[in-house]
Design an enzyme around this catalytic site. Structure first.
Site, PDB file in Angstrom:
ATOM      1  N   ASP A   8       1.375  -4.328   8.839  1.00  0.00           N
ATOM      2  CA  ASP A   8       0.268  -3.395   8.569  1.00  0.00           C
ATOM      3  C   ASP A   8      -1.002  -4.213   8.414  1.00  0.00           C
ATOM      4  OD1 ASP A   8      -1.747  -1.788   7.602  1.00  0.00           O
ATOM      5  OD2 ASP A   8      -0.435  -0.565   6.346  1.00  0.00           O
ATOM      6  N   TYR A  67     -10.925   2.923   9.889  1.00  0.00           N
ATOM      7  CA  TYR A  67     -12.321   3.038   9.361  1.00  0.00           C
ATOM      8  C   TYR A  67     -12.492   2.045   8.355  1.00  0.00           C
ATOM      9  CZ  TYR A  67      -8.678   5.081   6.168  1.00  0.00           C
ATOM     10  OH  TYR A  67      -7.617   5.155   5.296  1.00  0.00           O
ATOM     11  N   LYS A  68     -12.004   0.828   8.305  1.00  0.00           N
ATOM     12  CA  LYS A  68     -12.431  -0.039   7.280  1.00  0.00           C
ATOM     13  C   LYS A  68     -13.103  -1.224   8.429  1.00  0.00           C
ATOM     14  CE  LYS A  68      -8.055   0.332   4.874  1.00  0.00           C
ATOM     15  NZ  LYS A  68      -8.496   0.856   3.516  1.00  0.00           N
ATOM     16  N   ARG A  89     -12.176  -3.932  -7.466  1.00  0.00           N
ATOM     17  CA  ARG A  89     -12.136  -4.625  -5.895  1.00  0.00           C
ATOM     18  C   ARG A  89     -13.566  -4.753  -5.298  1.00  0.00           C
ATOM     19  NH1 ARG A  89      -8.588  -2.139  -0.981  1.00  0.00           N
ATOM     20  NH2 ARG A  89     -10.156  -0.186  -1.172  1.00  0.00           N
ATOM     21  N   PHE A 117       0.823  -1.150  -0.018  1.00  0.00           N
ATOM     22  CA  PHE A 117      -0.053   0.049   0.016  1.00  0.00           C
ATOM     23  C   PHE A 117       0.921   1.263  -0.032  1.00  0.00           C
ATOM     24  CE2 PHE A 117      -2.590   3.398   1.711  1.00  0.00           C
ATOM     25  CZ  PHE A 117      -3.827   3.463   0.967  1.00  0.00           C
TER      26      PHE A 117
END
Lengths: 409, 409
Positions: free
Chosen positions: B196, B221-222, B368, B127
């Protein structure tokens, strides 16, 4: 005496052009809040706006709100609204992260811009986080902290100094630095200046560009009423933006975050100060507070702030209270606060809080009373002064429960 | 076909032990939300809790809430609740700042712990912010980035490597690293590991301590449903805490923040990872999301996540759709998502969104689809699969409006 002071206070309130703005804040009943310099009060508009953001933008809009509700522009938009309130252009400010994190970014950026110089000059007793943020860079071998008392700062500026780091209004005493003079002195020594505006932004007239300041940071949760732990803001003068490299090179500071490339390329302007994903809930609350300050106008706030604290001192004088004032007596030389020294400041502060007069204590012996001008009345000054007199004269503060220290003082 | 798949889906939903939890989220009507891996949905409890925090704790409690509402303990409290969900002890996690800022802290801390080694090893295509956060340290002269493809990482571990920095579940493909094996390999080379967990925490079973991991960060926030730009979290294994020095040495990481001393002294445990004033509104929203994940249990979420994506693939198969899957076919080797490669992925994604099926696009050619298991139904899988088939077979995605790129893709 009490009646006479309250009568005068009511006359002052009746003539106060900002009196109407008190209704724009939700304040608890039976409280005189003299700590808006630590946490600003809740704007009346905030709860509804937050419901809109939470239920509407997050709940209904979901991920689409990054575009549709301009979440992606929030940090720059809120920064742009703060900008004129501190005397700079909208594209010179961004709202992001905490004051501490922004300090790290800009101290490190200054070291990068002044390669060969390692000294960060500040004063002892500056707000702790300003001094602490140098410590991490010292351990990384990148900085060297130098502290000099206020009256010796200018002579401490030499060829080794990369950055002069000062807080515009001192958190404890309320002393105001001469921003123009200190900035000029730093520049003459080849150093940059970073101003921490935490205790001035939103309450005092600040003219960063008029003083040719280089860098600044400030707090969102004091006079900007952004809520507890609100995002902070950071300023970089336009002339420095292109050459500025701050080390917290996160994806939100990238020139093209959604290209998902492996290599970092800083965004062209102030956006390169962003790091991680913008804290949307915090920014939304901050925006309400900033809008309100902008509507009232900082100049009007600064004027009322001086009038409030002058009247408070006058009331103490009428009551014949002799308390050691550590803030400057000249109201143009202090921030929106009055600080008094007393060996029992902690217990006195607690006794006042028990009476509904909320100020704060600053270790070891300071009673700090803040006069956030947007929502305080002159009548509050008269009453707070009376409470302070009564607490001291009655010895009420000696009750044992007032000396028990809480986690946060 | 459609009826048959929907019937089967409804049977699966009827037998789903997590079905009841859908009501614990507020979801827009006529939307199938396959992007909870980018922004989690709004828990039903969040709006009321936020009103309580805003009106009650902030508005009424004001500054007193730092003690009375335990704002001062919020970062540690929320971190402590995340801890068991990622296989560690409560005092090993704190919720603070953004994932990016926490990456900087821990990469820098690893360099400090492995003095003499400068290489941070990662993989290309990790990422972006993970890779970018190394860039700032490179410019500071403190780090050197080394990237090696996934199958060559182990041989790239040599005496210069201070830290192996990997994302547990790949954001684009959903590939899962073998955490135990990679951690072991890094340790054998004398390096530390930083995981991560942004795409695994809250959706997959993670056992950091079982794998003897050193450091980790993750996103709020996921799958933790903490709201847009929620605070992130950071883990430091107990054995490293005493010797850990991270450079963002702000006042909230100080051993005694309210002593206001000039010199920094790190807090004894995980608290030294805090930096600025804790973002209370963000932490409050995050806490609701984390509580909900804990109530459902990560193991149950992980099981349902696999079942959902397997059923989705089965539906595509029934419809005879042949799309290039870039995620592993084995559901135990992928995160809670399926990613497909298609040259027109952007337009296809937009056409799906227009039908109310919200997935996302990842540059340059990835569609995705995320399967946040707490609030998705098997029926959503059947319907989403049908929409995807229809969009592709009808050529609907070719409409010009679907190729216009938005700011956030």
């Amino acid at each position: 005496m009490r009646e006479e002071l309250v009568r005068r206070a009511r006359d002052l309130d009746a003539a106060d052009p900002l009196a109407e703005y008190r209704e724009r804040f939700i304040l608890p009943e039976n409280v005189i809040y003299l700590d808006g310099n630590s946490l600003g009060a809740l704007p009346t508009a905030t709860p509804a706006r937050m419901q809109e953001v939470i239920r509407g933008e997050w709940g209904e809009g979901l991920i689409r709100s990054w575009n549709d509700a301009d979440w992606i522009g929030a940090a720059r938009r809120v920064g742009g609204k703060i900008a004129p309130l501190i005397g700079v252009q909208p594209h010179e400010v961004v709202a992001c992260d905490s004051t501490s994190v922004n300090l790290y970014k800009l101290i490190a950026a200054a070291l990068d811009m002044r390669a060969g110089r390692k000294v960060i000059l500040s004063e002892p007793g500056n707000f702790p986080t300003d001094l602490y943020m140098i410590a991490g860079l010292e351990r990384q071998g990148l900085a060297e902290r130098r502290l000099a008392p206020r009256d010796q700062l200018i002579e401490a500026l030499d060829d080794d100094v990369a950055l002069l780091l000062l807080t515009h209004v001192h958190y404890k005493t309320g002393d105001v630095f001469d921003m123009a003079a200190m900035t000029k002195a730093a520049h003459e020594a080849g150093a940059l200046v970073l101003w921490d505006l935490s205790h001035s932004g939103g309450a005092l007239s600040v003219d960063l560009n008029g003083c040719e300041a280089d860098l600044a940071v400030g707090c969102g949760y004091k006079y900007f009423n952004g809520g507890p732990g609100a995002p902070a803001y950071a300023f970089v003068a336009e002339r420095h933006q292109k050459a500025l490299h701050q080390p917290l090179t996160g994806w939100f500071g990238h020139a093209a975050p959604f290209a998902f490339s492996d290599d970092y390329a800083p965004a062209p302007g102030i956006d390169r100060l962003q790091c991680g994903t913008a804290p949307i809930l915090g920014l939304a609350a901050l925006e309400v507070g900033v809008d309100l300050v902008a509507e009232i106008s900082v100049d009007r706030l600064a004027r009322k702030s001086r009038a409030l604290s002058e009247f408070f001192l006058e009331c103490l004088g009428e009551w014949g209270l002799d308390l050691e004032l550590v803030s400057p007596l000249d109201s143009t030389r202090r921030g929106s606060q009055l600080s008094f020294r007393h060996a029992e400041a902690y217990a006195i502060c607690q006794a006042l809080i028990a009476r509904g007069v909320i100020g704060d204590f600053r270790d070891p012996d300071i009673l700090r009373l803040g006069f956030a001008p947007a929502y305080l009345r002159f009548e509050d000054m008269a009453e707070a002064a009376r409470h302070l007199v009564e607490v001291l004269e009655s010895g009420e503060w000696k009750k044992p429960e007032f000396s028990e220290r809480a986690a946060v003082t």
